[in-house]
Design an enzyme around this catalytic site. Structure first.
Site, PDB file in Angstrom:
ATOM      1  N   GLU A  17       0.820  -1.225   0.000  1.00 19.98           N
ATOM      2  CA  GLU A  17       0.000   0.000   0.000  1.00 19.98           C
ATOM      3  C   GLU A  17       0.844   1.260   0.000  1.00 19.98           C
ATOM      4  O   GLU A  17       0.623   2.168   0.809  1.00 19.98           O
ATOM      5  CB  GLU A  17      -0.968  -0.034   1.192  1.00 19.98           C
ATOM      6  N   ASN A  40       2.435  -4.788  -3.311  1.00 20.45           N
ATOM      7  CA  ASN A  40       1.046  -5.211  -3.101  1.00 20.45           C
ATOM      8  C   ASN A  40       0.187  -3.975  -2.841  1.00 20.45           C
ATOM      9  O   ASN A  40       0.594  -3.079  -2.101  1.00 20.45           O
ATOM     10  CB  ASN A  40       1.031  -6.130  -1.855  1.00 20.45           C
ATOM     11  N   ASP A  63     -11.725 -10.670  -1.244  1.00 23.44           N
ATOM     12  CA  ASP A  63     -12.983 -10.850  -0.512  1.00 23.44           C
ATOM     13  C   ASP A  63     -14.032  -9.977  -1.181  1.00 23.44           C
ATOM     14  O   ASP A  63     -13.696  -9.068  -1.942  1.00 23.44           O
ATOM     15  CB  ASP A  63     -12.864 -10.561   0.998  1.00 23.44           C
ATOM     16  N   GLU A  83      -5.652 -10.747  -1.776  1.00 25.34           N
ATOM     17  CA  GLU A  83      -6.508 -10.572  -0.583  1.00 25.34           C
ATOM     18  C   GLU A  83      -7.979 -10.549  -0.991  1.00 25.34           C
ATOM     19  O   GLU A  83      -8.754  -9.708  -0.525  1.00 25.34           O
ATOM     20  CB  GLU A  83      -6.140  -9.269   0.150  1.00 25.34           C
ATOM     21  N   HIS A 135     -10.110  -6.270  -2.700  1.00 24.55           N
ATOM     22  CA  HIS A 135     -11.209  -6.218  -1.718  1.00 24.55           C
ATOM     23  C   HIS A 135     -12.409  -5.613  -2.449  1.00 24.55           C
ATOM     24  O   HIS A 135     -12.422  -4.424  -2.739  1.00 24.55           O
ATOM     25  CB  HIS A 135     -10.824  -5.359  -0.515  1.00 24.55           C
TER      26      HIS A 135
HETATM   27  O1  G3I Z   1      -4.866  -9.311  18.696  1.00 22.41           O
HETATM   28  C1  G3I Z   1      -5.456  -8.148  19.268  1.00 22.41           C
HETATM   29  C2  G3I Z   1      -6.248  -8.508  20.473  1.00 22.41           C
HETATM   30  O2  G3I Z   1      -5.365  -9.012  21.458  1.00 22.41           O
HETATM   31  C3  G3I Z   1      -7.000  -7.283  20.974  1.00 22.41           C
HETATM   32  O3  G3I Z   1      -7.810  -7.628  22.042  1.00 22.41           O
HETATM   33  C4  G3I Z   1      -7.853  -6.683  19.868  1.00 22.41           C
HETATM   34  C5  G3I Z   1      -8.543  -5.389  20.289  1.00 22.41           C
HETATM   35  O4  G3I Z   1      -8.814  -4.558  19.195  1.00 22.41           O
HETATM   36  O5  G3I Z   1      -7.016  -6.377  18.769  1.00 22.41           O
HETATM   37  C6  G3I Z   1      -6.371  -7.534  18.251  1.00 22.41           C
HETATM   38  O6  G3I Z   1      -5.599  -7.149  17.132  1.00 22.41           O
HETATM   39  C7  G3I Z   1      -6.294  -6.794  15.969  1.00 22.41           C
HETATM   40  C8  G3I Z   1      -5.864  -7.756  14.869  1.00 22.41           C
HETATM   41  O7  G3I Z   1      -6.430  -7.345  13.648  1.00 22.41           O
HETATM   42  C9  G3I Z   1      -6.284  -9.199  15.145  1.00 22.41           C
HETATM   43  O8  G3I Z   1      -7.667  -9.286  15.188  1.00 22.41           O
HETATM   44  C10 G3I Z   1      -5.929  -5.370  15.608  1.00 22.41           C
HETATM   45  O9  G3I Z   1      -6.470  -4.494  16.558  1.00 22.41           O
HETATM   46  C11 G3I Z   1      -6.472  -5.040  14.238  1.00 22.41           C
HETATM   47  O10 G3I Z   1      -5.980  -3.752  13.844  1.00 22.41           O
HETATM   48  C12 G3I Z   1      -6.002  -6.060  13.228  1.00 22.41           C
HETATM   49  O11 G3I Z   1      -6.585  -5.755  11.985  1.00 22.41           O
HETATM   50  C13 G3I Z   1      -5.952  -6.299  10.863  1.00 22.41           C
HETATM   51  C14 G3I Z   1      -5.603  -5.152   9.918  1.00 22.41           C
HETATM   52  O12 G3I Z   1      -5.084  -5.677   8.694  1.00 22.41           O
HETATM   53  C15 G3I Z   1      -4.557  -4.224  10.511  1.00 22.41           C
HETATM   54  O13 G3I Z   1      -3.336  -4.884  10.717  1.00 22.41           O
HETATM   55  C16 G3I Z   1      -6.913  -7.275  10.187  1.00 22.41           C
HETATM   56  O14 G3I Z   1      -7.095  -8.406  11.020  1.00 22.41           O
HETATM   57  C17 G3I Z   1      -6.335  -7.714   8.860  1.00 22.41           C
HETATM   58  O15 G3I Z   1      -7.291  -8.480   8.149  1.00 22.41           O
HETATM   59  C18 G3I Z   1      -5.992  -6.496   8.018  1.00 22.41           C
HETATM   60  O16 G3I Z   1      -5.426  -6.947   6.818  1.00 22.41           O
HETATM   61  C19 G3I Z   1      -5.147  -5.943   5.857  1.00 22.41           C
HETATM   62  C20 G3I Z   1      -3.873  -6.363   5.140  1.00 22.41           C
HETATM   63  O17 G3I Z   1      -2.848  -6.565   6.073  1.00 22.41           O
HETATM   64  C21 G3I Z   1      -3.482  -5.318   4.103  1.00 22.41           C
HETATM   65  N1  G3I Z   1      -4.562  -5.044   3.193  1.00 22.41           N
HETATM   66  C22 G3I Z   1      -5.863  -4.728   3.798  1.00 22.41           C
HETATM   67  C23 G3I Z   1      -6.261  -5.818   4.792  1.00 22.41           C
HETATM   68  C24 G3I Z   1      -7.645  -5.556   5.374  1.00 22.41           C
HETATM   69  O18 G3I Z   1      -7.679  -4.371   6.105  1.00 22.41           O
END
Ligand code: G3I
Length: 472
Positions: free
Chosen positions: A150, A191, A263, A261, A227
């Site tokens: 990104e 990516n 969906d 990715e 997406h």
């Molecule tokens: O693991 C912690 C947990 O301990 C805590 O209680 C909770 C509270 O918010 O957060 C948890 O972490 C979260 C994690 O996902 C696991 O669920 C983070 O806050 C959250 O920011 C994180 O979001 C991820 C996001 O990227 C940011 O890193 C999404 O799962 C993930 O699907 C998303 O993936 C991105 C790709 O990397 C790049 N392209 C877009 C895609 C979708 O947004």
């Protein structure tokens, strides 16, 4: 990636009991394609059903979050690899390729990097160390890296990220060179999202890849996150119409391309028509990738609605993935699988005596004036045997008792939705597996709207399948 590892990973793991069942993995492997899923590390640890799906349905995995910088180095020099290691070990046990995600991103950063406390020089050194340490750790086990993620803004210029602001535009080339030196056999990708169609961001990405490669920067591939969304209804224009031409365009730069990715989120609440439209979009993605020789992998950003980034990030939206919350197959899964196979086809079925087309646009199967609503999907389920669906893939031609022919939602597992396509004279008979009777127009009517029914096959008029490929 080493040739040995590639060879091992090409073999699909299929349990003896499921040997006969086609999975995304088996159909993709037959076409020399990697089909993958983002892995939720918590689910991998705790959910057996999830693990099984991951294992049998995919020959590639991407850690959804486990390799992000904030997760692997929460404090400077303190590495926590356990979750990333678990994904890589799982992949090795199951002969799956790993796409490493992601080395350089403005998101997922540890606080000690994002809080501005490091000088520019320290920040650059930390980034280099992070790239080198991570890539070296998984050398030979992670085949592909999303090196930069990104880096573009929607207008096609470089994103105003911490990296651009603090290190200048050279950070992109640097990251690729550091990664190449750390594992010369890994494929290195740039990516991004919203670059799947003709827009300023796609143009910016194209120019960036072209220019960097001209400077000798080791970029092997371009990942399209893809997406997608169904905004309101199935009748709106569906997305991904330009995915194929976009993949082709970038392949022309001499790089591999991948859908990284995928969906297709739905505006909630879910309804049948949105699920059908979603299925069509998944099918399109599969077809687009298969149509482009350099499209090497197709990865879903979660396999199941049970674990999804969508509901929390995009309130009011969800149900974006191929399996539902119970891990059951949605139309999206079925259309994706059929899109990955080579023997399904789309065609009109024209009655030879009337010139009218088999139509599933109402509850009762009828003959109608031929048009795009009469394009049928012939979804192959066995040799010469198909489910015959309406253009959305949601409704299947169904043989009932009393010789009726109606439409019901696909798929039902029984023979009532299965038809043999049997050559006869100048066309084909459509023979119900349930009744061994043929699909005919009642009373040989030539009128539009005339009802279809099942009748003994001898002497019945035949159907011309306008776009049927040769049978194997
Ligand atoms: O693991 C912690 C947990 O301990 C805590 O209680 C909770 C509270 O918010 O957060 C948890 O972490 C979260 C994690 O996902 C696991 O669920 C983070 O806050 C959250 O920011 C994180 O979001 C991820 C996001 O990227 C940011 O890193 C999404 O799962 C993930 O699907 C998303 O993936 C991105 C790709 O990397 C790049 N392209 C877009 C895609 C979708 O947004």
């Amino acid at each position: 990636m080493s040739a040995v590892l590639l060879g091992v990973m090409a073999t699909a793991v299929v349990p003896a009991s499921a040997a006969a069942e086609e999975t995304l993995r088996t159909v993709a492997a037959a076409r020399n394609l990697r089909v993958g899923a983002a892995v939720n590390d918590r689910a991998l640890e705790t959910d057996n059903g999830y693990r099984d799906k991951l294992k049998y349905e995919f020959n590639s995995v991407t850690p959804e979050n486990a390799m992000k910088w904030g997760n692997v180095e929460p404090e400077p020099g303190v590495h926590t690899w356990a979750k990333a290691d678990a994904v890589v070990s799982f992949a090795q046990e199951n002969n799956q390729m790993v796409r490493g995600h992601t080395l350089v991103w403005h998101g997922g950063l540890p606080t000690w990097v994002s809080d501005g406390s490091l000088s520019d020089q320290e920040l650059r050194a930390a980034l280099q160390r992070h790239v080198e340490t991570t890539v070296k750790r998984y050398a030979g086990r992670v085949a592909v890296w999303d090196v930069v993620n990104e880096v573009l803004a929607e207008d096609g210029t470089l994103r105003q990220s911490i990296w651009l602001r603090r290190l200048g535009p050279g950070y992109i080339a640097d990251a690729f060179r550091w990664a190449r030196a750390a594992d010369p056999s890994a494929k290195l990708y740039i990516n991004d999202y919203n670059a799947e169609w003709n827009n300023p961001k796609r143009a910016g990405l194209y120019n960036l890849v072209r220019d960097l490669r001209a400077q000798g920067v080791p970029i092997d591939g371009v990942g399209f996150q893809t997406h997608a969304m169904i905004k309101e209804s199935a009748s709106e224009p569906l997305p991904l119409t330009q995915l194929r031409s976009t993949l082709q365009l970038f392949a022309g730069l001499g790089v591999d391309v991948a859908v990284t990715e995928l969906d297709v989120r739905l505006k909630l609440p879910v309804d049948e028509s949105r699920l059908a439209a979603q299925g069509e979009v998944y099918r399109r993605a599969a077809e687009a990738c298969l149509a482009v020789a350099r499209c090497v992998s197709l990865t879903m950003w979660s396999l199941t609605d049970r674990y999804s980034w969508v509901p929390s990030s995009v309130p009011g939206w969800g149900a974006a993935h191929p399996l539902d919350e119970n891990l059951a197959k949605k139309p999206a899964y079925l259309r994706l699988r059929s899109g990955l196979k080579d023997r399904d086809f789309t065609s009109n079925a024209v009655a030879s005596h009337s010139g009218r087309c088999l139509s599933l646009s109402g509850t009762q199967a009828v003959q109608a004036v031929c048009g795009k609503d009469q394009r049928l999907l012939f979804h192959r389920v066995a040799t010469k045997t198909y489910q015959i669906t309406d253009p959305t893939g949601y409704w299947c031609l169904t043989a009932g008792s009393q010789n009726t022919l109606t439409r019901t939602p696909c798929p039902a597992s029984g023979d009532d939705q299965r038809f043999e396509v049997r050559p006869s004279g100048d066309g084909q008979q459509l023979v119900s597996l349930r009744s061994s009777r043929c699909v005919v127009v009642r009373d040989r009517s030539t009128a539009a709207g005339a009802v279809l029914e099942q009748a003994p096959c001898s002497g019945t008029p035949v159907w011309e399948l306008t776009d049927m490929p040769g049978h194997p």
